[in-house]
Motif scaffolding. Structure first.
Motif, PDB file in Angstrom:
ATOM      1  N   LYS A   1     130.886  -8.830  11.672  1.00  0.00           N
ATOM      2  CA  LYS A   1     130.049  -9.693  12.504  1.00  0.00           C
ATOM      3  C   LYS A   1     128.576  -9.388  12.260  1.00  0.00           C
ATOM      4  N   ILE A   2     128.244  -8.083  12.162  1.00  0.00           N
ATOM      5  CA  ILE A   2     126.862  -7.688  11.905  1.00  0.00           C
ATOM      6  C   ILE A   2     126.417  -8.179  10.531  1.00  0.00           C
ATOM      7  N   MET A   3     127.295  -8.027   9.534  1.00  0.00           N
ATOM      8  CA  MET A   3     126.972  -8.493   8.190  1.00  0.00           C
ATOM      9  C   MET A   3     126.792 -10.007   8.165  1.00  0.00           C
ATOM     10  N   SER A   4     127.552 -10.709   8.974  1.00  0.00           N
ATOM     11  CA  SER A   4     127.404 -12.161   9.038  1.00  0.00           C
ATOM     12  C   SER A   4     126.013 -12.548   9.541  1.00  0.00           C
ATOM     13  N   VAL A   5     125.521 -11.783  10.517  1.00  0.00           N
ATOM     14  CA  VAL A   5     124.165 -12.040  11.025  1.00  0.00           C
ATOM     15  C   VAL A   5     123.136 -11.797   9.927  1.00  0.00           C
ATOM     16  N   LEU A   6     123.294 -10.698   9.176  1.00  0.00           N
ATOM     17  CA  LEU A   6     122.355 -10.391   8.088  1.00  0.00           C
ATOM     18  C   LEU A   6     122.392 -11.473   7.010  1.00  0.00           C
ATOM     19  N   ILE A   7     123.581 -11.947   6.677  1.00  0.00           N
ATOM     20  CA  ILE A   7     123.708 -13.001   5.668  1.00  0.00           C
ATOM     21  C   ILE A   7     123.027 -14.281   6.157  1.00  0.00           C
ATOM     22  N   THR A   8     123.183 -14.591   7.447  1.00  0.00           N
ATOM     23  CA  THR A   8     122.511 -15.764   8.010  1.00  0.00           C
ATOM     24  C   THR A   8     121.005 -15.623   7.922  1.00  0.00           C
ATOM     25  N   VAL A   9     120.501 -14.413   8.179  1.00  0.00           N
ATOM     26  CA  VAL A   9     119.059 -14.156   8.074  1.00  0.00           C
ATOM     27  C   VAL A   9     118.582 -14.405   6.644  1.00  0.00           C
ATOM     28  N   ILE A  10     119.370 -13.956   5.654  1.00  0.00           N
ATOM     29  CA  ILE A  10     119.002 -14.153   4.247  1.00  0.00           C
ATOM     30  C   ILE A  10     118.944 -15.643   3.916  1.00  0.00           C
ATOM     31  N   LEU A  11     119.951 -16.390   4.342  1.00  0.00           N
ATOM     32  CA  LEU A  11     119.998 -17.820   4.038  1.00  0.00           C
ATOM     33  C   LEU A  11     118.851 -18.571   4.706  1.00  0.00           C
ATOM     34  N   TYR A  12     118.596 -18.259   5.988  1.00  0.00           N
ATOM     35  CA  TYR A  12     117.508 -18.929   6.691  1.00  0.00           C
ATOM     36  C   TYR A  12     116.162 -18.514   6.113  1.00  0.00           C
ATOM     37  N   GLY A  13     116.042 -17.249   5.732  1.00  0.00           N
ATOM     38  CA  GLY A  13     114.791 -16.782   5.127  1.00  0.00           C
ATOM     39  C   GLY A  13     114.486 -17.513   3.837  1.00  0.00           C
ATOM     40  N   ARG A  14     115.526 -17.765   3.028  1.00  0.00           N
ATOM     41  CA  ARG A  14     115.320 -18.513   1.778  1.00  0.00           C
ATOM     42  C   ARG A  14     114.836 -19.929   2.065  1.00  0.00           C
ATOM     43  N   MET A  15     115.436 -20.602   3.041  1.00  0.00           N
ATOM     44  CA  MET A  15     115.013 -21.960   3.353  1.00  0.00           C
ATOM     45  C   MET A  15     113.591 -21.993   3.898  1.00  0.00           C
ATOM     46  N   ILE A  16     113.228 -21.015   4.710  1.00  0.00           N
ATOM     47  CA  ILE A  16     111.847 -20.959   5.225  1.00  0.00           C
ATOM     48  C   ILE A  16     110.871 -20.738   4.074  1.00  0.00           C
ATOM     49  N   GLU A  17     111.250 -19.886   3.114  1.00  0.00           N
ATOM     50  CA  GLU A  17     110.393 -19.667   1.942  1.00  0.00           C
ATOM     51  C   GLU A  17     110.226 -20.958   1.145  1.00  0.00           C
TER      52      GLU A  17
ATOM     53  N   VAL B   1     123.434 -23.241   1.325  1.00  0.00           N
ATOM     54  CA  VAL B   1     122.727 -23.137   0.052  1.00  0.00           C
ATOM     55  C   VAL B   1     122.708 -24.476  -0.670  1.00  0.00           C
ATOM     56  N   GLY B   2     123.737 -25.278  -0.480  1.00  0.00           N
ATOM     57  CA  GLY B   2     123.830 -26.547  -1.190  1.00  0.00           C
ATOM     58  C   GLY B   2     122.979 -27.660  -0.613  1.00  0.00           C
ATOM     59  N   GLN B   3     122.264 -27.410   0.489  1.00  0.00           N
ATOM     60  CA  GLN B   3     121.478 -28.465   1.120  1.00  0.00           C
ATOM     61  C   GLN B   3     120.050 -28.489   0.589  1.00  0.00           C
ATOM     62  N   THR B   4     119.487 -29.676   0.564  1.00  0.00           N
ATOM     63  CA  THR B   4     118.086 -29.856   0.189  1.00  0.00           C
ATOM     64  C   THR B   4     117.207 -29.599   1.415  1.00  0.00           C
ATOM     65  N   PRO B   5     115.904 -29.406   1.220  1.00  0.00           N
ATOM     66  CA  PRO B   5     115.018 -29.219   2.384  1.00  0.00           C
ATOM     67  C   PRO B   5     115.084 -30.372   3.370  1.00  0.00           C
TER      68      PRO B   5
ATOM     69  N   PHE C   1     117.271 -21.731  -8.286  1.00  0.00           N
ATOM     70  CA  PHE C   1     118.308 -21.020  -9.034  1.00  0.00           C
ATOM     71  C   PHE C   1     118.895 -19.878  -8.210  1.00  0.00           C
ATOM     72  N   GLN C   2     118.115 -19.363  -7.250  1.00  0.00           N
ATOM     73  CA  GLN C   2     118.644 -18.320  -6.366  1.00  0.00           C
ATOM     74  C   GLN C   2     119.882 -18.812  -5.640  1.00  0.00           C
TER      75      GLN C   2
ATOM     76  N   PHE D   1     120.612 -10.048  -0.968  1.00  0.00           N
ATOM     77  CA  PHE D   1     119.240  -9.549  -0.868  1.00  0.00           C
ATOM     78  C   PHE D   1     118.578  -9.501  -2.245  1.00  0.00           C
ATOM     79  N   LYS D   2     119.340  -9.111  -3.272  1.00  0.00           N
ATOM     80  CA  LYS D   2     118.790  -8.936  -4.612  1.00  0.00           C
ATOM     81  C   LYS D   2     118.718 -10.241  -5.392  1.00  0.00           C
ATOM     82  N   SER D   3     119.373 -11.297  -4.918  1.00  0.00           N
ATOM     83  CA  SER D   3     119.432 -12.544  -5.682  1.00  0.00           C
ATOM     84  C   SER D   3     118.050 -13.154  -5.896  1.00  0.00           C
ATOM     85  N   GLY D   4     117.169 -13.041  -4.904  1.00  0.00           N
ATOM     86  CA  GLY D   4     115.828 -13.596  -5.050  1.00  0.00           C
ATOM     87  C   GLY D   4     115.030 -12.892  -6.133  1.00  0.00           C
ATOM     88  N   THR D   5     115.096 -11.552  -6.145  1.00  0.00           N
ATOM     89  CA  THR D   5     114.384 -10.778  -7.160  1.00  0.00           C
ATOM     90  C   THR D   5     114.920 -11.079  -8.551  1.00  0.00           C
ATOM     91  N   LEU D   6     116.240 -11.194  -8.670  1.00  0.00           N
ATOM     92  CA  LEU D   6     116.844 -11.491  -9.961  1.00  0.00           C
ATOM     93  C   LEU D   6     116.440 -12.876 -10.458  1.00  0.00           C
TER      94      LEU D   6
END
Length: 289
Positions: A180-196, A42-46, A232-233, A276-281
């Motif tokens: 382990k499964i939750m870690s994969v989901l969290i990785t998906v969220i982080l990568y999804g934010r960077m792609i966005e 999260v702390g990295q720039t594009p 801010f997310q 998951f909700k951080s983006g909407t907030l």
């Protein structure tokens, strides 16, 4: 005979306790690793997250989007000039100052079009500065001491009998798999934010230059709001991670090991849901849509 049975019983208990300690060590290690990973991602720039993707997005923006935006701006400026002239009684009532205003607006429009990508990066870098500061605080204050946590649980494990230890082995194995499964989901969220973020950067110019001149300011403001919301997310994500790590630290000293194990799983699920909700907030805070 009894001494042999006692020895076998102690041997089995040692094996089970070793398996439990291994599972717990893996889980607590995963917590530390995930907290550190989230703070780092999260702390990295594009530019820092993936230089190749950033270079590709910048090239597409400059070589594909800029020419389109230039055509749009040309159409808008020409339309505005024609409207401005015809509104003055077909040039019978001409104010020369309006041409200076039009030239100034054209200059500003061209300047924004040619520097929109840099403006976008400046806005996001400012937001990432806040995120990086939060990452440094959270990453330093929420690290779990795995050795101390296991030592605190050791006495409770030694007082258990073999059936309860077997149950605890199954529980810790199941929770470890869930994490382990939750870690994969969290990785998906982080990568999804960077792609966005990269998608936002790729269309930054066209988002500000709309075909309707009355909406240009509104669209540009909405785009900037969305960009600030994405930045801010990351700050909200760091707060979620900090709360999660503090809850896990408090959970470690629980007397009931069964409750502690499932509490860890519950906290991880809550963390995943919060991310998951951080983006909407973030979008609701900046009124971005």
């Amino acid at each position: 005979m009894q001494s042999i049975l006692d020895a076998i019983n102690e041997w089995i208990k040692e094996i089970l306790i070793g398996a439990i300690n291994g599972n717990l060590s893996t889980m607590f290690g995963d917590v530390n690793e995930k907290v550190g990973t989230i703070a780092n991602e999260v702390g990295q720039t594009p530019q820092g997250w993936n230089a190749n993707i950033f270079s590709m997005i910048q090239t597409l923006s400059e070589n594909v989007i800029v020419p389109i935006a230039g055509l749009v701006i040309t159409y808008v400026l020409c339309y505005e000039l024609i409207s401005m002239v015809t509104e003055k009684n077909n040039m019978h009532d001409i104010d020369t100052f309006m041409f200076f205003k039009w030239i100034f607006k054209a200059f500003v429009a061209v300047f924004i079009v040619t520097n929109t990508f840099n403006i976008t990066m400046a806005v996001f870098d400012m937001a990432q500065h806040i995120v990086s500061g939060a990452a440094g605080v959270i990453g330093g204050d929420t690290n779990i001491d795995v050795a101390e946590a296991l030592a605190a649980m050791q006495e409770g494990l030694e007082d258990m009998e073999i059936p309860e230890l077997l149950l605890l082995v199954l529980e810790t194995s199941l929770v470890s798999l869930c994490m382990k499964i939750m870690s994969v989901l969290i990785t998906v969220i982080l990568y999804g934010r960077m792609i966005e973020i990269y998608l936002y950067c790729s269309v930054s110019i066209y988002s500000i230059c709309d075909h309707d001149q009355q909406r240009m300011g509104t669209d540009g403001n909405n785009y900037l709001k969305g960009l600030f919301a994405l930045g801010f997310q990351g700050f909200l994500i760091m707060i979620c991670v900090g709360i999660y790590a503090v809850l896990v630290n408090d959970m470690i000293i629980a007397d009931n090991l069964h409750s502690a194990v499932f509490s860890l799983a519950a906290y991880t699920v809550i963390l995943c849901f919060s991310l998951f909700k951080s983006g909407t907030l973030a979008k609701s805070i900046f009124n971005a849509h």
